[in-house]
Design a protein around this motif. Structure first.
Motif, PDB file in Angstrom:
ATOM      1  N   LEU A  71       0.898  -1.273   0.013  1.00  0.00           N
ATOM      2  CA  LEU A  71       0.140   0.062   0.275  1.00  0.00           C
ATOM      3  C   LEU A  71       0.925   1.220  -0.113  1.00  0.00           C
ATOM      4  O   LEU A  71       1.775   1.266   0.853  1.00  0.00           O
ATOM      5  CB  LEU A  71      -0.931   0.234   1.342  1.00  0.00           C
ATOM      6  CG  LEU A  71      -1.866   1.316   1.204  1.00  0.00           C
ATOM      7  CD1 LEU A  71      -2.715   1.544   0.407  1.00  0.00           C
ATOM      8  CD2 LEU A  71      -2.550   1.108   2.752  1.00  0.00           C
ATOM      9  N   SER A  72       0.621   2.076  -0.916  1.00  0.00           N
ATOM     10  CA  SER A  72       1.356   3.325  -0.899  1.00  0.00           C
ATOM     11  C   SER A  72       0.639   4.665  -0.886  1.00  0.00           C
ATOM     12  O   SER A  72      -0.622   4.581  -1.170  1.00  0.00           O
ATOM     13  CB  SER A  72       2.144   3.282  -2.423  1.00  0.00           C
ATOM     14  OG  SER A  72       2.928   2.309  -2.687  1.00  0.00           O
ATOM     15  N   ILE A  73       1.429   5.561  -0.421  1.00  0.00           N
ATOM     16  CA  ILE A  73       0.793   6.974  -0.263  1.00  0.00           C
ATOM     17  C   ILE A  73       1.479   7.976  -1.544  1.00  0.00           C
ATOM     18  O   ILE A  73       2.639   7.859  -1.254  1.00  0.00           O
ATOM     19  CB  ILE A  73       0.919   7.631   1.134  1.00  0.00           C
ATOM     20  CG1 ILE A  73       0.368   6.835   2.126  1.00  0.00           C
ATOM     21  CG2 ILE A  73       0.414   8.944   1.335  1.00  0.00           C
ATOM     22  CD1 ILE A  73       0.531   7.069   3.508  1.00  0.00           C
ATOM     23  N   ARG A  90       5.394   3.681   1.237  1.00  0.00           N
ATOM     24  CA  ARG A  90       4.961   2.399   1.055  1.00  0.00           C
ATOM     25  C   ARG A  90       5.017   1.332   1.875  1.00  0.00           C
ATOM     26  O   ARG A  90       6.062   1.362   2.802  1.00  0.00           O
ATOM     27  CB  ARG A  90       5.664   1.621  -0.308  1.00  0.00           C
ATOM     28  CG  ARG A  90       5.163   0.440  -0.844  1.00  0.00           C
ATOM     29  CD  ARG A  90       5.871  -0.174  -2.128  1.00  0.00           C
ATOM     30  NE  ARG A  90       6.733  -0.724  -1.667  1.00  0.00           N
ATOM     31  CZ  ARG A  90       8.246  -0.293  -2.394  1.00  0.00           C
ATOM     32  NH1 ARG A  90       8.256   0.926  -3.153  1.00  0.00           N
ATOM     33  NH2 ARG A  90       9.425  -0.989  -1.935  1.00  0.00           N
ATOM     34  N   VAL A  91       4.179   0.437   2.283  1.00  0.00           N
ATOM     35  CA  VAL A  91       4.118  -0.333   3.274  1.00  0.00           C
ATOM     36  C   VAL A  91       4.006  -1.638   2.566  1.00  0.00           C
ATOM     37  O   VAL A  91       2.990  -1.908   1.720  1.00  0.00           O
ATOM     38  CB  VAL A  91       3.036  -0.391   4.422  1.00  0.00           C
ATOM     39  CG1 VAL A  91       3.115  -1.652   5.319  1.00  0.00           C
ATOM     40  CG2 VAL A  91       3.175   0.887   5.091  1.00  0.00           C
ATOM     41  N   ASN A  92       5.134  -2.602   2.462  1.00  0.00           N
ATOM     42  CA  ASN A  92       5.102  -3.825   1.450  1.00  0.00           C
ATOM     43  C   ASN A  92       4.158  -4.732   2.360  1.00  0.00           C
ATOM     44  O   ASN A  92       3.808  -4.715   3.525  1.00  0.00           O
ATOM     45  CB  ASN A  92       6.565  -4.387   1.570  1.00  0.00           C
ATOM     46  CG  ASN A  92       7.538  -3.550   0.587  1.00  0.00           C
ATOM     47  OD1 ASN A  92       6.778  -2.691  -0.368  1.00  0.00           O
ATOM     48  ND2 ASN A  92       8.784  -3.671   0.588  1.00  0.00           N
ATOM     49  N   GLY A  93       4.153  -5.930   1.530  1.00  0.00           N
ATOM     50  CA  GLY A  93       3.316  -6.906   2.023  1.00  0.00           C
ATOM     51  C   GLY A  93       3.740  -7.417   3.020  1.00  0.00           C
ATOM     52  O   GLY A  93       2.983  -8.072   4.250  1.00  0.00           O
ATOM     53  N   ASP A  94       5.193  -7.603   3.490  1.00  0.00           N
ATOM     54  CA  ASP A  94       5.503  -8.145   4.549  1.00  0.00           C
ATOM     55  C   ASP A  94       5.579  -7.234   5.929  1.00  0.00           C
ATOM     56  O   ASP A  94       6.156  -7.390   6.905  1.00  0.00           O
ATOM     57  CB  ASP A  94       7.128  -8.646   4.330  1.00  0.00           C
ATOM     58  CG  ASP A  94       8.081  -7.620   4.014  1.00  0.00           C
ATOM     59  OD1 ASP A  94       7.786  -6.239   3.887  1.00  0.00           O
ATOM     60  OD2 ASP A  94       9.105  -7.922   3.524  1.00  0.00           O
ATOM     61  N   GLY A  95       5.079  -5.919   5.566  1.00  0.00           N
ATOM     62  CA  GLY A  95       5.022  -5.101   6.885  1.00  0.00           C
ATOM     63  C   GLY A  95       6.179  -3.963   6.706  1.00  0.00           C
ATOM     64  O   GLY A  95       6.031  -3.131   7.635  1.00  0.00           O
ATOM     65  N   LEU A  96       7.175  -4.155   5.959  1.00  0.00           N
ATOM     66  CA  LEU A  96       8.294  -3.327   5.760  1.00  0.00           C
ATOM     67  C   LEU A  96       7.846  -1.848   5.345  1.00  0.00           C
ATOM     68  O   LEU A  96       7.335  -1.808   3.974  1.00  0.00           O
ATOM     69  CB  LEU A  96       9.157  -3.903   4.989  1.00  0.00           C
ATOM     70  CG  LEU A  96      10.686  -3.011   4.707  1.00  0.00           C
ATOM     71  CD1 LEU A  96      11.261  -2.794   6.089  1.00  0.00           C
ATOM     72  CD2 LEU A  96      11.605  -3.454   3.736  1.00  0.00           C
ATOM     73  N   ALA A  97       8.123  -0.659   5.812  1.00  0.00           N
ATOM     74  CA  ALA A  97       7.776   0.485   5.370  1.00  0.00           C
ATOM     75  C   ALA A  97       9.040   1.187   4.950  1.00  0.00           C
ATOM     76  O   ALA A  97      10.211   1.104   5.108  1.00  0.00           O
ATOM     77  CB  ALA A  97       7.422   1.474   6.668  1.00  0.00           C
ATOM     78  N   VAL A  98       8.500   1.445   3.569  1.00  0.00           N
ATOM     79  CA  VAL A  98       9.676   2.084   2.488  1.00  0.00           C
ATOM     80  C   VAL A  98       9.299   3.715   2.176  1.00  0.00           C
ATOM     81  O   VAL A  98       8.380   3.876   1.729  1.00  0.00           O
ATOM     82  CB  VAL A  98       9.807   1.268   1.203  1.00  0.00           C
ATOM     83  CG1 VAL A  98      10.807   1.915   0.422  1.00  0.00           C
ATOM     84  CG2 VAL A  98      10.153  -0.121   1.611  1.00  0.00           C
ATOM     85  N   ALA A  99      10.334   4.681   2.747  1.00  0.00           N
ATOM     86  CA  ALA A  99      10.092   6.065   2.150  1.00  0.00           C
ATOM     87  C   ALA A  99      11.111   6.355   1.060  1.00  0.00           C
ATOM     88  O   ALA A  99      12.286   6.428   1.174  1.00  0.00           O
ATOM     89  CB  ALA A  99      10.484   6.943   3.314  1.00  0.00           C
ATOM     90  N   SER A 100      10.308   6.490  -0.185  1.00  0.00           N
ATOM     91  CA  SER A 100      11.261   6.298  -1.241  1.00  0.00           C
ATOM     92  C   SER A 100      11.828   7.805  -1.810  1.00  0.00           C
ATOM     93  O   SER A 100      12.585   7.869  -2.627  1.00  0.00           O
ATOM     94  CB  SER A 100      10.467   5.606  -2.566  1.00  0.00           C
ATOM     95  OG  SER A 100       9.354   6.321  -2.734  1.00  0.00           O
ATOM     96  N   ASN A 101      10.960   8.942  -1.202  1.00  0.00           N
ATOM     97  CA  ASN A 101      11.436  10.231  -1.775  1.00  0.00           C
ATOM     98  C   ASN A 101      11.746  10.977  -0.625  1.00  0.00           C
ATOM     99  O   ASN A 101      11.717  12.307  -0.683  1.00  0.00           O
ATOM    100  CB  ASN A 101      10.197  11.042  -2.364  1.00  0.00           C
ATOM    101  CG  ASN A 101       9.942  10.192  -3.936  1.00  0.00           C
ATOM    102  OD1 ASN A 101      10.999   9.619  -4.361  1.00  0.00           O
ATOM    103  ND2 ASN A 101       8.899  10.132  -4.317  1.00  0.00           N
ATOM    104  N   GLY A 102      12.420  10.429   0.489  1.00  0.00           N
ATOM    105  CA  GLY A 102      12.865  11.379   1.545  1.00  0.00           C
ATOM    106  C   GLY A 102      11.758  11.322   2.613  1.00  0.00           C
ATOM    107  O   GLY A 102      10.516  11.072   2.507  1.00  0.00           O
ATOM    108  N   LEU A 103      12.144  11.884   3.911  1.00  0.00           N
ATOM    109  CA  LEU A 103      11.290  11.744   5.110  1.00  0.00           C
ATOM    110  C   LEU A 103      11.416  12.977   5.816  1.00  0.00           C
ATOM    111  O   LEU A 103      12.734  13.144   6.203  1.00  0.00           O
ATOM    112  CB  LEU A 103      11.591  10.350   5.663  1.00  0.00           C
ATOM    113  CG  LEU A 103      10.636  10.239   6.933  1.00  0.00           C
ATOM    114  CD1 LEU A 103       9.258  10.022   6.321  1.00  0.00           C
ATOM    115  CD2 LEU A 103      11.127   8.893   7.820  1.00  0.00           C
TER     116      LEU A 103
END
Length: 704
Positions: free
Chosen positions: A530-532, A542-555
């Motif tokens: 699921l992505s915002i 993005r929150v991957n199917g395994d629960g890992l959260a990914v910030a792809s454009n900075g935080l």
């Protein structure tokens, strides 16, 4: 005595073979004799038939015969009235045939039928007649039974059913626009059906004002009809109401057993809780009339009194008269309402299905094979060719809650789908159809519509809201064909949910409008994620199917944040060697450290000390060998002594020849490994910016 028989005929048209006049007859003497063929005269005085041909083909002149029924003033013969034939009988009616079997019904002075339309057990509109097998509560009185049955004649209570067919041709406004009408408006027969409501005598204004010419097969007009009788009472008994004025003959004739009767006397023991905006439960005493009163009666009998729906069911109750109703009426004397107006509700139609469970269970005595029940089916069938596109405006079932919405209770509704049933509402639409197209809710039919490289987007559902009457905020759930290179199927789609500004709902294709941030599923082949995303396209978290959260454009964190339960915030390098990388961690409340995947740490104690495990593992940053520095708060640093056999600071070591001379600042100190002082090799040396050279602690020049 010789018998002579004349056969006379008025021959005015060619006769059929079966109608040929016999030319001979057999008399009583058993001999055949010739028939004398005669003819009357026509209006010009000539024989109607001057000659005829016999059965042998021979022609004969007719005998002219005119019967005289009198003489005129000059004594000339006057002809009789025309002879009565089958054809002339059709224009005459014998009095004996009126109100008789195989005859006709009589009419009164107003032209109304005075005889029953039928008699016996065959009825079609039987007025005031009891008939076998008919609801006892509908027999007689004002009931009219249409359709009917014909007795089989076997005297066993069996009948031949008949259908009632009504063929109509509505043609104009108001009641003339109805094929058949049912008006439940009371006992005054002046109801006017509101079909295309304009007075044609207004001319062109009526044509414009009518809006459209309507015709209706079945008109139903319902009102809050008045009670048949509203009578003042003086009191009640357990089985009657006492009237203030004796009943007239006309009033008594309108009252029948089982008729509704409602008082304006509340039961004070039953006071329902009022709910704002809703009708209260009615707590008025009511009953059913038990006998038809006579003219002049001062009371009306009832079976019993109680409050419909919420009463106690106890017998012997007597309505009180001390407190009168002010909710449903405001009469200041005890009053009873009789008939339909005494009811609490009015239905235009009430469909009820009684199914015999015995015939639903297979057995040797089944009499019915009906198992499917359809309360209403509305079909459209176009015949005699193909209709042009968009040539029919099919309006379906339409309802309007009226022109005064404020009058409706807060629990009023248009449709209620109740009961315990698997499917309360089903849609079976086609491609390009709207299943729901409401003021602010839109749901298209997607049953037979597949996303593809041709149809790259499709709305599932949409909710709309105008903002300051300037823009329409549309919240849309939609699907996009955003992973086209994925295996054919669900993996090619990306599900979107979010707002878009302005535009209109689209039954097929991209939602349009100015898309805002949304939630998206399975972006860029990250299935189960699921992505915002900003503007429905720039996905940053993005929150991957395994629960890992990914910030792809900075935080950009604008408030205090937490990494819970002692977990490490790892910083993964662009190139990972041997699976090693480090991060920030806090194994307890007194330590903040840099942790690695091999457990080596550098950390800051709550006391302010820096410590390092020197590359060895220490998962809790408390046990193991550490090197540390301590700040005293006055600008001074010292090594810590909490590690056995250690605690000193070792400086970088250089030979005299390799001591650095560039980029040094005044006061820097190093170790010179081959310098000598007091005959001892190894000297701590200091940089003097003013002299641009290294010296020992006594500012002596260095040597080795």
């Amino acid at each position: 005595m010789k018998k002579i028989i004349f056969f006379c005929a008025l021959l005015s048209s060619p006769a059929l073979a079966s109608d040929i006049i016999p030319q001979t007859y057999r008399a009583a003497d058993n001999h055949y004799h010739t028939v004398n063929i005669t003819s009357n005269l026509d209006a010009t005085g000539k024989p109607i038939v001057g000659a005829y041909r016999d059965l042998n083909g021979q022609w004969h002149a007719t005998t002219v015969s005119v019967q005289a029924c009198g003489l005129d003033a000059d004594n000339h013969p006057v002809p009789c009235a025309p002879a009565v034939t089958d054809s002339t009988l059709e224009n005459y009616l014998q009095k004996s045939a009126v109100s008789a079997a195989n005859g006709v019904a009589a009419l009164d002075a107003l032209g109304d039928v005075t005889s029953p339309l039928t008699s016996g057990t065959d009825w079609l509109g039987t007025w005031q007649k009891n008939a076998p097998s008919v609801d006892a509560f509908a027999q007689g009185y004002e009931s009219a039974l249409f359709g009917g049955q014909v007795a089989t004649g076997e005297n066993n209570g069996t009948y031949m059913p008949r259908s009632l067919l009504v063929q109509t041709d509505p043609y104009g406004p108001y009641s003339t626009g109805c094929g058949m009408g049912v008006a439940m408006t009371g006992s005054v027969y002046n109801s006017q059906y509101p079909i295309s409501e304009q007075d044609p005598r207004r001319g062109a204004g009526a044509v414009v004002g009518v809006g459209g010419y309507d015709t209706v097969a079945n008109c139903i007009l319902v009102s809050n009809m008045p009670a048949r009788l509203v009578l003042t009472a003086t009191g009640y008994t357990a089985t009657s109401v006492q009237l203030a004025t004796p009943l007239t003959a006309a009033q008594a004739a309108q009252i029948h057993p089982n008729m509704y009767i409602t008082t304006n006397s509340p039961n004070p023991a039953l006071t329902p809780t009022a709910v704002t905006g809703q009708l209260p439960l009615k707590n008025l005493f009511a009953g059913f009339v038990s006998a038809e009163p006579a003219a002049g009666a001062t009371s009306i009998s009832v079976y019993a009194w109680d409050v419909p729906g919420i009463g106690t069911g106890a017998g012997g109750q007597v309505p009180q008269t001390a407190t009168l109703d002010t909710v449903w009426s405001a009469r200041n004397t005890p009053t009873v309402f009789l008939g339909g107006g005494a009811a609490g509700s009015a239905f235009s139609e009430n469909w009820f299905f009684n199914l015999d469970a015995g015939d639903l269970t297979p057995s040797t005595s089944n009499r019915s094979l009906i198992h499917q029940i359809t309360p209403l089916e509305v079909d459209l069938n176009i015949v005699n060719g193909t209709a042009p596109a968009n040539s029919i405006d099919w309006q379906g079932i339409s309802m309007n809650a009226g022109n005064q919405p404020a009058a409706l209770t807060t629990d009023s509704r248009q449709i209620l789908l109740g009961g315990n049933i698997n499917h309360h509402l089903q849609f079976d639409g086609g491609s390009g159809n709207w299943l729901i197209d409401g003021d602010n809710v839109s749901i298209p039919s997607t049953k037979n519509q597949s996303l593809s490289s041709t149809i790259t987007a499709q709305i599932y559902q949409e909710w709309d809201q105008w903002v300051s009457s300037a823009n329409k905020m549309r919240f849309v759930l939609w699907n996009a064909f955003d992973n086209p290179s994925a295996p054919a199927g669900w993996e090619q789609s990306v599900v979107h949910m979010g707002p878009t500004v302005d535009g209109d709902p689209q039954v097929v294709g991209d939602p349009g409008g100015s898309k805002q941030a949304d939630l998206e599923w399975n972006v860029a082949g990250n299935y189960g994620s699921l992505s915002i995303c900003g503007y429905a396209s720039h996905c940053g978290f993005r929150v991957n199917g395994d629960g890992l959260a990914v910030a792809s454009n900075g935080l950009d964190i604008l408030a205090d944040s937490y990494v819970e339960n002692g977990h490490t915030l790892f910083i993964k390098p662009a190139t990972v060697s041997s699976g090693l990388y480090a991060g920030w961690c806090a194994p307890n409340s007194f330590v903040l450290g840099t942790c690695s995947t091999i457990g080596a740490t550098v950390h800051l104690q709550a006391s302010g000390d820096f410590r390092s495990s020197g590359g060895t593992s220490s998962t809790d940053m408390q046990t193991g060998n550490f090197s540390g520095l301590h700040a005293d708060g006055h600008g001074n640093w010292s090594t810590t002594t909490d590690t056995a056999n250690g605690g000193a600071i070792r400086q970088a070591s250089y030979t005299l020849a390799s001591l650095p001379t560039a980029n040094e600042t005044d006061g820097n100190h190093l170790w010179c490994s081959d310098c000598k002082l007091n005959s001892i090799t190894g000297v701590e040396v200091y940089w003097h910016a003013s002299a641009a050279k290294w010296t020992d602690s006594q500012n002596n020049s260095l040597s080795n």
